[in-house]
Enzyme design. Sequence first.
Site, mmCIF file in Angstrom:
data_model
loop_
_atom_site.group_PDB
_atom_site.id
_atom_site.type_symbol
_atom_site.label_atom_id
_atom_site.label_comp_id
_atom_site.label_asym_id
_atom_site.label_seq_id
_atom_site.Cartn_x
_atom_site.Cartn_y
_atom_site.Cartn_z
ATOM 1 N N GLU A 1 0.807 -1.234 0.000
ATOM 2 C CA GLU A 1 0.000 0.000 0.000
ATOM 3 C C GLU A 1 0.838 1.281 0.000
ATOM 4 O OE1 GLU A 1 -2.768 -0.375 3.262
ATOM 5 O OE2 GLU A 1 -3.812 -2.030 2.310
ATOM 6 N N GLU B 1 -5.882 -10.648 -1.773
ATOM 7 C CA GLU B 1 -6.762 -10.513 -0.593
ATOM 8 C C GLU B 1 -8.218 -10.408 -1.006
ATOM 9 O OE1 GLU B 1 -5.477 -7.243 1.892
ATOM 10 O OE2 GLU B 1 -3.368 -7.692 1.579
HETATM 11 C C1 XIL Z 1 -6.755 -6.585 7.943
HETATM 12 C C2 XIL Z 1 -7.150 -7.811 8.784
HETATM 13 O O1 XIL Z 1 -8.018 -8.607 8.008
HETATM 14 C C3 XIL Z 1 -7.820 -7.384 10.059
HETATM 15 O O2 XIL Z 1 -8.055 -8.514 10.904
HETATM 16 C C4 XIL Z 1 -6.956 -6.367 10.810
HETATM 17 O O3 XIL Z 1 -7.658 -5.883 11.927
HETATM 18 C C5 XIL Z 1 -6.590 -5.193 9.899
HETATM 19 O O4 XIL Z 1 -5.968 -5.696 8.723
HETATM 20 N N1 XIL Z 1 -5.171 -4.703 3.457
HETATM 21 C C6 XIL Z 1 -4.173 -5.492 3.977
HETATM 22 C C7 XIL Z 1 -4.481 -6.430 5.087
HETATM 23 O O5 XIL Z 1 -3.056 -5.503 3.421
HETATM 24 O O6 XIL Z 1 -3.369 -6.649 5.922
HETATM 25 C C8 XIL Z 1 -5.664 -5.971 5.893
HETATM 26 O O7 XIL Z 1 -5.984 -6.998 6.828
HETATM 27 C C9 XIL Z 1 -6.833 -5.672 4.988
HETATM 28 C C10 XIL Z 1 -6.496 -4.565 4.020
#
Ligand code: XIL
Length: 349
Positions: free
Chosen positions: A149, A260
């Site tokens: 990110e 994701e």
């Molecule tokens: C999220 C997790 O799913 C949650 O449990 C945590 O509280 C916050 O992070 N982008 C990413 C991930 O790269 O690491 C994030 O995961 C979701 C958005």
Amino acid sequence: MEKILFETYKDYFRVGAAVSGVIFNDDFRVKIEKKIGKKINCEKDTALLKKHFNLIVAENDTKMERIYKAENDFDFSAADKFIKFGKENNKDIRWHTLVWHNQSPKWIFKGEKDSQATKEQLEERTKKYIYTVGERYKDDICSVDVVNECISDKSFCIRTKDDHSMWREIMGEDYIEKAFFWAKDAFPKSDLVINDYNLEIIPQKRQAMYELLKKLLAKKVPVNTVGLQMHISMYNPPVEEIEKTIELFGSLGLKVIITEMDVSIYNFEDQSTKPITAELLEEQGQRFFELFECFKKEAKKGYLQDVLLWGITDAFSWKNNFPVPNRPDAALLFDVKGEPKPAFIRINQ
Ligand code: XIL
């Protein structure tokens, strides 16, 4: 007999899932159970994960804040359990993530007496972290999110302090290339990924990532994979935009992976709550089907390598708390009871 999801796609890409600590870390589960005052039943999630996915990533336990406790103080207890779980169950394993502005410990950005860390301090700490993680797991990890990110949603430049990131502020823009060079040394056999969200949704952000990658590649920075997070909605973006995005990054000679994925039943700006009806889930099933057809096509063209869902059942999805806290979503392939949803059935034929 129900087909196994990863076998359905064996000629195209690996099918992965993010794994919550409650699945592979009993101590952590007990701690959470005590905190919320009830038992957590994740047996279905565990069984579905073992059966249908051949690639895993930790949802939280391999993030820097969980590991890098203080200068020269690393806590690998949860990460070790995650890796052990993956190896015992014959799964390929990804690492998420090395350099990210979220879920990083505050201390690494601090110097003496609460001043800001110097460039040298932050570089030393980051390098040390990357090498220490690599030393421990380099043979177990097939692919690493090196930088997560890094592009701003507001300015479409490398994130600054205004976008809650101190990396560029302290180390300068070339923190990205430094991280990749260190990661190449530390994980010589792994794919090295630059991962981001909304690249398939916001054309300017996609273009900014494209320009950044062109610069990095011209400097021989060892990034070889682009990760598209793919936190999308049933209604947006159109499949054509996703296809375009994969092909744009593929055209640079890079691999593309979906890191994701979840498909919210809500449109992005929608703050309301709605009932999760059978009809809605059928519609979501059609959307998943079209997306996976696109992924197959892009895999056949040689671009797409992996598709990972950000969770297994709707019971444990982060979407139940994001972007609206305590609003149940239904963004994954299995429902809260672990039953297959139309989405799973449609993509597993
Ligand atoms: C999220 C997790 O799913 C949650 O449990 C945590 O509280 C916050 O992070 N982008 C990413 C991930 O790269 O690491 C994030 O995961 C979701 C958005």
